[in-house]
Design a protein around this motif. Structure first.
Motif, PDB file in Angstrom:
ATOM      1  N   ARG A   1       0.790 -12.329   3.332  1.00 35.43           N
ATOM      2  CA  ARG A   1      -0.332 -13.233   3.610  1.00 35.43           C
ATOM      3  C   ARG A   1      -0.106 -14.591   2.961  1.00 35.43           C
ATOM      4  O   ARG A   1       0.545 -14.692   1.930  1.00 35.43           O
TER       5      ARG A   1
ATOM      6  N   HIS B   1     -11.842  -2.562   7.891  1.00 36.44           N
ATOM      7  CA  HIS B   1     -12.110  -3.756   7.082  1.00 36.44           C
ATOM      8  C   HIS B   1     -11.481  -4.980   7.742  1.00 36.44           C
ATOM      9  O   HIS B   1     -10.681  -4.851   8.663  1.00 36.44           O
TER      10      HIS B   1
ATOM     11  N   SER C   1       2.818  -7.478   8.779  1.00 39.51           N
ATOM     12  CA  SER C   1       2.810  -6.150   8.158  1.00 39.51           C
ATOM     13  C   SER C   1       4.100  -5.390   8.467  1.00 39.51           C
ATOM     14  O   SER C   1       4.553  -5.334   9.608  1.00 39.51           O
TER      15      SER C   1
ATOM     16  N   THR D   1       1.818  -6.046   3.428  1.00 39.03           N
ATOM     17  CA  THR D   1       1.173  -7.087   4.221  1.00 39.03           C
ATOM     18  C   THR D   1       1.392  -8.442   3.560  1.00 39.03           C
ATOM     19  O   THR D   1       0.915  -8.690   2.447  1.00 39.03           O
TER      20      THR D   1
ATOM     21  N   ASN E   1       0.841  -1.200   0.000  1.00 36.65           N
ATOM     22  CA  ASN E   1       0.000   0.000   0.000  1.00 36.65           C
ATOM     23  C   ASN E   1       0.869   1.240   0.000  1.00 36.65           C
ATOM     24  O   ASN E   1       1.901   1.268   0.649  1.00 36.65           O
TER      25      ASN E   1
ATOM     26  N   ASP F   1      -9.334  -8.613   6.707  1.00 36.86           N
ATOM     27  CA  ASP F   1      -8.646  -9.316   5.619  1.00 36.86           C
ATOM     28  C   ASP F   1      -9.258 -10.711   5.585  1.00 36.86           C
ATOM     29  O   ASP F   1      -8.938 -11.533   6.450  1.00 36.86           O
TER      30      ASP F   1
ATOM     31  N   LEU G   1      -7.244   4.377   5.401  1.00 34.16           N
ATOM     32  CA  LEU G   1      -7.863   3.110   5.021  1.00 34.16           C
ATOM     33  C   LEU G   1      -9.024   2.871   5.981  1.00 34.16           C
ATOM     34  O   LEU G   1      -8.830   2.900   7.199  1.00 34.16           O
TER      35      LEU G   1
ATOM     36  N   TYR H   1       0.482   5.239   0.942  1.00 33.27           N
ATOM     37  CA  TYR H   1      -0.352   6.283   1.539  1.00 33.27           C
ATOM     38  C   TYR H   1       0.254   7.643   1.258  1.00 33.27           C
ATOM     39  O   TYR H   1       1.404   7.883   1.588  1.00 33.27           O
TER      40      TYR H   1
ATOM     41  N   HIS I   1      -9.746  -3.650  11.133  1.00 30.87           N
ATOM     42  CA  HIS I   1      -8.643  -2.712  11.331  1.00 30.87           C
ATOM     43  C   HIS I   1      -8.733  -1.591  10.304  1.00 30.87           C
ATOM     44  O   HIS I   1      -9.333  -1.759   9.236  1.00 30.87           O
TER      45      HIS I   1
ATOM     46  N   LEU J   1       2.514   3.086  13.876  1.00 31.57           N
ATOM     47  CA  LEU J   1       3.492   2.259  13.152  1.00 31.57           C
ATOM     48  C   LEU J   1       4.513   3.173  12.492  1.00 31.57           C
ATOM     49  O   LEU J   1       4.174   4.001  11.646  1.00 31.57           O
TER      50      LEU J   1
ATOM     51  N   ASN K   1       3.224   0.311   3.181  1.00 36.56           N
ATOM     52  CA  ASN K   1       2.993  -0.816   4.076  1.00 36.56           C
ATOM     53  C   ASN K   1       2.924  -2.086   3.240  1.00 36.56           C
ATOM     54  O   ASN K   1       2.305  -2.118   2.181  1.00 36.56           O
TER      55      ASN K   1
ATOM     56  N   PHE L   1      -2.294   2.837  13.190  1.00 32.60           N
ATOM     57  CA  PHE L   1      -3.034   1.628  12.811  1.00 32.60           C
ATOM     58  C   PHE L   1      -4.045   1.373  13.922  1.00 32.60           C
ATOM     59  O   PHE L   1      -3.697   1.416  15.097  1.00 32.60           O
TER      60      PHE L   1
ATOM     61  N   VAL M   1      -6.563   2.405   9.064  1.00 30.87           N
ATOM     62  CA  VAL M   1      -5.386   3.269   9.201  1.00 30.87           C
ATOM     63  C   VAL M   1      -5.887   4.699   9.153  1.00 30.87           C
ATOM     64  O   VAL M   1      -6.600   5.093   8.220  1.00 30.87           O
TER      65      VAL M   1
HETATM   66  C1  SIN Z   1      -4.071  -3.131   5.435  1.00 33.69           C
HETATM   67  O1  SIN Z   1      -4.812  -3.355   6.351  1.00 33.69           O
HETATM   68  O2  SIN Z   1      -4.270  -3.640   4.331  1.00 33.69           O
HETATM   69  C2  SIN Z   1      -2.893  -2.214   5.569  1.00 33.69           C
HETATM   70  C3  SIN Z   1      -2.504  -1.897   6.961  1.00 33.69           C
HETATM   71  C4  SIN Z   1      -1.462  -0.825   7.064  1.00 33.69           C
HETATM   72  O3  SIN Z   1      -1.287  -0.044   6.130  1.00 33.69           O
HETATM   73  O4  SIN Z   1      -0.805  -0.729   8.113  1.00 33.69           O
END
Ligand code: SIN
Ligand code: FE2
Length: 213
Positions: A210, A131, A145, A208, A120, A133, A128, A122, A187, A170, A206, A154, A189
């Motif tokens: 997965r 939402h 992350s 993430t 991501n 995941d 953000l 920003y 979560h 963060l 950021n 966060f 942001v």
């Molecule tokens: C996310 O939740 O997809 C990103 C989290 C973050 O930017 O710290």
């Protein structure tokens, strides 16, 4: 920035913030990460995706790994081929894998082998919204992350979208893990403040990691 190689005999501090939530402050070699992602953006450019409802996502993003998270009018999903470049997503650098894997193991998630990593970007004023995941197959695997550049707050809720979150600042180089009971916590942001960081200018990145497939 922590020189993990230089001080490999020193075990980095891991803070347990809540059940399933672990924070490693100043954990990654941020210059290395930043150089790598610049290269990645040349192959799989940052782009603004569209939600299934037709809204433009203000935070731009792209993916590396076998599968890349994607969103458009057709829905949220993982794609093996980048719809923009029409090529496979760039590979996850081996060193990224090792760092994510090692931190996850410390937090009690053995054998974390991510096949996807969403990046991501920003810009000042972007945020953000809350939402979960939840487009991945195996929820026993955590989310790992890594944050670069400008500090963001966060926010971690629980099983509900709202309420009073845990606010976790963060910073550049921090690595956060949420797994187990916290794996599907909502979560968000908070809006990125206009600040300047020597590595990334006014932006925050950021990553993430997965296990998507
Ligand atoms: C996310 O939740 O997809 C990103 C989290 C973050 O930017 O710290
Ligand atoms: Fe998320």
């Amino acid at each position: 920035m922590m020189q993990n190689d230089l001080f490999s005999s020193i075990t980095p501090v891991m803070e347990k913030l809540a059940e399933g939530v672990f924070l490693f402050r100043d954990y990654v070699d941020t210059e290395y990460f930043y150089t790598q992602i610049q290269d990645i953006f040349k192959q799989a450019p940052l782009r603004h995706m569209i939600t299934p409802g037709g809204k433009r996502i203000n935070v731009s993003g792209t993916s590396i790994g076998k599968a890349g998270w994607y969103s458009d009018r057709k829905g949220y999903r993982y794609e093996m081929i980048d719809p923009v470049s029409q090529k496979a997503w760039p590979a996850i650098p081996q060193r990224f894998m090792e760092i994510a894997n090692k931190a996850a193991a410390r937090a009690g998630f053995e054998k974390f082998l991510p096949d996807s990593c969403f990046i991501n970007c920003y810009e000042p004023g972007t945020r953000l919204t809350s939402h979960q995941d939840q487009d991945e197959k195996d929820f026993s695997q955590p989310i790992v992350s890594v944050s670069l550049g400008v500090t963001a707050i966060f926010q971690l809720y629980g099983d509900q979208r709202g309420g009073t979150p845990m606010n976790i600042p963060l910073h550049n180089g921090d690595l956060l893990i949420f797994g187990g009971i916290a794996r599907r916590y909502f979560h968000s942001v908070k809006k990125l403040e206009k600040e300047n960081h020597p590595l990334t200018g006014d932006r925050r990145f950021n990553l993430t990691f997965r296990k998507a497939l």
